[in-house]
Design a protein around this motif. Structure first.
Motif, PDB file in Angstrom:
ATOM      1  N   GLY A  64       0.815  -1.217   0.000  1.00  0.00           N
ATOM      2  CA  GLY A  64       0.000   0.000   0.000  1.00  0.00           C
ATOM      3  C   GLY A  64       0.842   1.258   0.000  1.00  0.00           C
ATOM      4  N   TRP A  65       1.912   1.280   0.808  1.00  0.00           N
ATOM      5  CA  TRP A  65       2.787   2.442   0.836  1.00  0.00           C
ATOM      6  C   TRP A  65       3.541   2.594  -0.478  1.00  0.00           C
ATOM      7  CZ3 TRP A  65       3.772   6.812   3.250  1.00  0.00           C
ATOM      8  CH2 TRP A  65       3.184   7.033   4.500  1.00  0.00           C
ATOM      9  N   CYS A  66       4.004   1.487  -1.024  1.00  0.00           N
ATOM     10  CA  CYS A  66       4.724   1.564  -2.301  1.00  0.00           C
ATOM     11  C   CYS A  66       3.814   2.109  -3.396  1.00  0.00           C
ATOM     12  CB  CYS A  66       5.264   0.192  -2.681  1.00  0.00           C
ATOM     13  SG  CYS A  66       6.608  -0.393  -1.642  1.00  0.00           S
ATOM     14  N   LYS A  67       2.566   1.644  -3.415  1.00  0.00           N
ATOM     15  CA  LYS A  67       1.618   2.121  -4.430  1.00  0.00           C
ATOM     16  C   LYS A  67       1.359   3.615  -4.266  1.00  0.00           C
ATOM     17  CE  LYS A  67      -2.932   1.185  -6.446  1.00  0.00           C
ATOM     18  NZ  LYS A  67      -3.313   2.608  -6.525  1.00  0.00           N
ATOM     19  N   ARG A  68       1.165   4.030  -3.010  1.00  0.00           N
ATOM     20  CA  ARG A  68       0.900   5.446  -2.762  1.00  0.00           C
ATOM     21  C   ARG A  68       2.062   6.316  -3.232  1.00  0.00           C
ATOM     22  NH1 ARG A  68       0.925   8.215   3.270  1.00  0.00           N
ATOM     23  NH2 ARG A  68       1.091  10.379   2.540  1.00  0.00           N
ATOM     24  N   VAL A  69       3.293   5.919  -2.912  1.00  0.00           N
ATOM     25  CA  VAL A  69       4.450   6.725  -3.273  1.00  0.00           C
ATOM     26  C   VAL A  69       4.672   6.730  -4.783  1.00  0.00           C
ATOM     27  CG1 VAL A  69       6.952   6.899  -3.054  1.00  0.00           C
ATOM     28  CG2 VAL A  69       5.569   6.475  -1.025  1.00  0.00           C
ATOM     29  N   ILE A  70       4.530   5.567  -5.421  1.00  0.00           N
ATOM     30  CA  ILE A  70       4.707   5.505  -6.881  1.00  0.00           C
ATOM     31  C   ILE A  70       3.642   6.333  -7.582  1.00  0.00           C
ATOM     32  CG2 ILE A  70       4.607   3.985  -8.890  1.00  0.00           C
ATOM     33  CD1 ILE A  70       5.925   1.823  -7.155  1.00  0.00           C
ATOM     34  N   ASP A  71       2.390   6.210  -7.127  1.00  0.00           N
ATOM     35  CA  ASP A  71       1.311   6.983  -7.746  1.00  0.00           C
ATOM     36  C   ASP A  71       1.523   8.482  -7.581  1.00  0.00           C
ATOM     37  OD1 ASP A  71       0.026   4.707  -8.564  1.00  0.00           O
ATOM     38  OD2 ASP A  71      -1.431   4.682  -6.915  1.00  0.00           O
ATOM     39  N   ASN A 105       9.891  -7.976   3.844  1.00  0.00           N
ATOM     40  CA  ASN A 105       9.260  -6.716   3.484  1.00  0.00           C
ATOM     41  C   ASN A 105      10.097  -5.942   2.467  1.00  0.00           C
ATOM     42  OD1 ASN A 105       7.041  -7.129   5.071  1.00  0.00           O
ATOM     43  ND2 ASN A 105       7.657  -5.744   6.725  1.00  0.00           N
ATOM     44  N   VAL A 106      11.413  -5.989   2.612  1.00  0.00           N
ATOM     45  CA  VAL A 106      12.282  -5.349   1.624  1.00  0.00           C
ATOM     46  C   VAL A 106      12.115  -6.032   0.268  1.00  0.00           C
ATOM     47  CG1 VAL A 106      14.658  -4.784   1.017  1.00  0.00           C
ATOM     48  CG2 VAL A 106      13.921  -4.633   3.398  1.00  0.00           C
ATOM     49  N   ARG A 107      11.977  -7.355   0.280  1.00  0.00           N
ATOM     50  CA  ARG A 107      11.766  -8.097  -0.957  1.00  0.00           C
ATOM     51  C   ARG A 107      10.426  -7.722  -1.597  1.00  0.00           C
ATOM     52  NH1 ARG A 107      12.574 -12.651   1.050  1.00  0.00           N
ATOM     53  NH2 ARG A 107      14.809 -12.720   0.587  1.00  0.00           N
ATOM     54  N   ILE A 108       9.395  -7.574  -0.770  1.00  0.00           N
ATOM     55  CA  ILE A 108       8.086  -7.172  -1.292  1.00  0.00           C
ATOM     56  C   ILE A 108       8.167  -5.782  -1.908  1.00  0.00           C
ATOM     57  CG2 ILE A 108       5.750  -6.491  -0.589  1.00  0.00           C
ATOM     58  CD1 ILE A 108       5.883  -8.790   1.478  1.00  0.00           C
ATOM     59  N   MET A 109       8.850  -4.850  -1.234  1.00  0.00           N
ATOM     60  CA  MET A 109       9.020  -3.500  -1.782  1.00  0.00           C
ATOM     61  C   MET A 109       9.706  -3.547  -3.136  1.00  0.00           C
ATOM     62  SD  MET A 109      11.131  -0.231  -0.188  1.00  0.00           S
ATOM     63  CE  MET A 109      12.730  -1.034  -0.349  1.00  0.00           C
ATOM     64  N   THR A 110      10.741  -4.374  -3.255  1.00  0.00           N
ATOM     65  CA  THR A 110      11.488  -4.479  -4.512  1.00  0.00           C
ATOM     66  C   THR A 110      10.620  -5.082  -5.610  1.00  0.00           C
ATOM     67  OG1 THR A 110      13.535  -4.758  -3.260  1.00  0.00           O
ATOM     68  CG2 THR A 110      13.562  -5.396  -5.578  1.00  0.00           C
ATOM     69  N   GLU A 111       9.956  -6.194  -5.297  1.00  0.00           N
ATOM     70  CA  GLU A 111       9.153  -6.884  -6.312  1.00  0.00           C
ATOM     71  C   GLU A 111       7.949  -6.049  -6.737  1.00  0.00           C
ATOM     72  OE1 GLU A 111       8.299 -10.590  -4.451  1.00  0.00           O
ATOM     73  OE2 GLU A 111      10.290 -11.449  -4.873  1.00  0.00           O
ATOM     74  N   PHE A 112       7.292  -5.402  -5.767  1.00  0.00           N
ATOM     75  CA  PHE A 112       6.133  -4.577  -6.118  1.00  0.00           C
ATOM     76  C   PHE A 112       6.544  -3.422  -7.021  1.00  0.00           C
ATOM     77  CE2 PHE A 112       3.169  -1.100  -5.580  1.00  0.00           C
ATOM     78  CZ  PHE A 112       1.943  -1.731  -5.689  1.00  0.00           C
ATOM     79  N   THR A 113       7.686  -2.813  -6.726  1.00  0.00           N
ATOM     80  CA  THR A 113       8.166  -1.701  -7.540  1.00  0.00           C
ATOM     81  C   THR A 113       8.448  -2.152  -8.966  1.00  0.00           C
ATOM     82  OG1 THR A 113       9.142  -0.686  -5.579  1.00  0.00           O
ATOM     83  CG2 THR A 113       9.926   0.096  -7.714  1.00  0.00           C
ATOM     84  N   ARG A 114       9.056  -3.317  -9.113  1.00  0.00           N
ATOM     85  CA  ARG A 114       9.348  -3.826 -10.455  1.00  0.00           C
ATOM     86  C   ARG A 114       8.077  -4.141 -11.235  1.00  0.00           C
ATOM     87  NH1 ARG A 114      14.353  -7.925  -8.899  1.00  0.00           N
ATOM     88  NH2 ARG A 114      16.033  -6.384  -9.093  1.00  0.00           N
ATOM     89  N   GLU A 115       7.054  -4.619 -10.526  1.00  0.00           N
ATOM     90  CA  GLU A 115       5.811  -4.993 -11.208  1.00  0.00           C
ATOM     91  C   GLU A 115       4.919  -3.779 -11.470  1.00  0.00           C
ATOM     92  OE1 GLU A 115       4.127  -7.801  -8.556  1.00  0.00           O
ATOM     93  OE2 GLU A 115       5.697  -9.318  -8.861  1.00  0.00           O
ATOM     94  N   TYR A 116       4.747  -2.938 -10.451  1.00  0.00           N
ATOM     95  CA  TYR A 116       3.798  -1.835 -10.555  1.00  0.00           C
ATOM     96  C   TYR A 116       4.437  -0.565 -11.126  1.00  0.00           C
ATOM     97  CZ  TYR A 116       0.048   1.380  -9.222  1.00  0.00           C
ATOM     98  OH  TYR A 116      -0.962   2.312  -9.241  1.00  0.00           O
ATOM     99  N   GLY A 117       5.731  -0.387 -10.868  1.00  0.00           N
ATOM    100  CA  GLY A 117       6.386   0.839 -11.293  1.00  0.00           C
ATOM    101  C   GLY A 117       6.848   0.798 -12.731  1.00  0.00           C
ATOM    102  N   GLN A 118       5.943   0.489 -13.633  1.00  0.00           N
ATOM    103  CA  GLN A 118       6.249   0.401 -15.053  1.00  0.00           C
ATOM    104  C   GLN A 118       5.513   1.499 -15.806  1.00  0.00           C
ATOM    105  OE1 GLN A 118       8.361  -1.794 -16.509  1.00  0.00           O
ATOM    106  NE2 GLN A 118       8.827  -2.849 -14.576  1.00  0.00           N
ATOM    107  N   TYR A 119       6.102   1.952 -16.891  1.00  0.00           N
ATOM    108  CA  TYR A 119       5.471   2.942 -17.744  1.00  0.00           C
ATOM    109  C   TYR A 119       5.071   2.273 -19.050  1.00  0.00           C
ATOM    110  CZ  TYR A 119       7.567   6.254 -14.509  1.00  0.00           C
ATOM    111  OH  TYR A 119       7.938   6.934 -13.386  1.00  0.00           O
ATOM    112  N   SER A 120       3.872   2.552 -19.509  1.00  0.00           N
ATOM    113  CA  SER A 120       3.414   1.967 -20.762  1.00  0.00           C
ATOM    114  C   SER A 120       4.271   2.482 -21.896  1.00  0.00           C
ATOM    115  CB  SER A 120       1.947   2.330 -21.014  1.00  0.00           C
ATOM    116  OG  SER A 120       1.786   3.725 -21.061  1.00  0.00           O
ATOM    117  N   GLY A 121       4.668   1.537 -22.793  1.00  0.00           N
ATOM    118  CA  GLY A 121       5.497   1.916 -23.920  1.00  0.00           C
ATOM    119  C   GLY A 121       6.889   2.338 -23.527  1.00  0.00           C
ATOM    120  N   ALA A 122       7.357   1.831 -22.383  1.00  0.00           N
ATOM    121  CA  ALA A 122       8.682   2.226 -21.910  1.00  0.00           C
ATOM    122  C   ALA A 122       9.757   1.741 -22.857  1.00  0.00           C
ATOM    123  CB  ALA A 122       8.932   1.662 -20.510  1.00  0.00           C
ATOM    124  N   ALA A 123      10.808   2.502 -22.954  1.00  0.00           N
ATOM    125  CA  ALA A 123      11.936   2.114 -23.799  1.00  0.00           C
ATOM    126  C   ALA A 123      12.747   1.047 -23.094  1.00  0.00           C
ATOM    127  CB  ALA A 123      12.792   3.341 -24.105  1.00  0.00           C
TER     128      ALA A 123
END
Length: 305
Positions: free
Chosen positions: A185-192, A216-234
């Protein structure tokens, strides 16, 4: 042992995961050096009431030396920012008026000079710096990376996000004691908030301690890799190096009374001898190299501990 372990760990990070150090070099504000080390917090509190003009003069005297140490340890290629540990400049340690009269006037010129010489500065903003965010917008675009500890991540992004990269913002308490859903939840809030337009680095609010749960550090890393993506990213190729001004000129914003980087000038040392019978230039070079190492040792003891 603590500092001696850094080179080996840094080499492992590069070899095993391609990760470079987060910072190169060390810097602290002149006011922080006085408040942390030379006078202590109680001392600086009384000084600001009884002799504020002497505090300002002391900050100004420290400026060229702190600039010299920061630049001497900076990444020569300019890829990695200089680490700036921010301690006593935020509310409630000092008032907004004291920030404007003492802290900021003796800090801003150094950051500008570092940028003019090709170096970003990582503002490791320990505590809450919401009162001073507007002042930081006075700095040149891209000259700093602002790391969020207890500041409001939404306000930081709104105020600084169009000029500077932002990092941090995930509470250490969540990484240490939170549930997996709380971490996500915190990772989503900060990324958004801070990552939606780019220019954000995922990180904990402050330095992670031993009580951070590895899962928890692993969850933060994995969530960021999955959710922190940009559409059409180079592709994930390394970005080009930021092109900053490259000046070889000495700092123009402040003039030292004594040359920074020197404990005892060669001219003073030479005067202690009746005569130099050998190669004077060789003797001078060796003396200045050894003297310079002594200078850095003294200032790193002041800055690092």
């Amino acid at each position: 042992h603590y500092f001696n372990a850094f080179p080996e760990q840094g080499a492992r990070l590069r070899a095993e995961s391609g990760t470079v150090s987060a910072i190169a070099g060390i810097f602290k504000a002149p006011f922080d050096i006085i408040a942390d080390k030379l006078r202590g917090y109680e001392g600086i509190t009384m000084d600001m009431l009884t002799q504020p003009e002497k505090v300002l003069a002391a900050c100004e005297a420290l400026m060229p030396h702190l600039y010299h140490v920061a630049q001497s340890g900076a990444d020569p290629e300019g890829y990695v920012p200089i680490g700036f540990w921010m301690h006593r400049g935020c509310v409630p340690f000092i008032s907004p008026d004291q920030f404007r009269t003492h802290y900021w006037p003796t800090l801003k010129p150094i950051i500008e000079e570092l940028w003019a010489h090709g170096h970003q500065t990582l503002f490791y903003a320990e505590g809450n710096w919401d009162f001073h965010l507007d002042a930081f917008t006075e700095l040149p675009e891209r000259s700093i990376v602002f790391h969020v500890d207890r500041s409001n991540i939404e306000l930081v992004h709104k105020t600084l996000g169009d000029k500077f990269c932002v990092s941090g913002g995930i509470p250490n308490t969540v990484l240490s004691y939170g549930s997996p859903d709380e971490v996500r939840g915190w990772c989503k809030r900060v990324i958004d908030t801070a990552g939606r337009d780019g220019g954000y680095i995922m990180d904990a609010s402050a330095i992670m301690q031993n009580d951070a749960k590895p899962e928890n550090v692993r969850i933060m890393t994995e969530f960021t890799r999955e959710y922190g993506q940009y559409s059409g990213a180079a592709s994930a190729a390394a970005p080009p190096r930021i092109q900053t001004p490259q000046s070889d000129a000495p700092p123009k914003s402040f003039a030292p009374n004594k040359r920074p980087g020197v404990c005892m000038p060669w001219e003073v040392r030479k005067a202690e001898y009746r005569a130099i019978t050998g190669d004077e230039q060789l003797a001078r070079r060796v003396w200045e190299e050894v003297d310079g190492l002594g200078y850095l040792f003294i200032w790193h003891c002041l800055l690092s501990f």
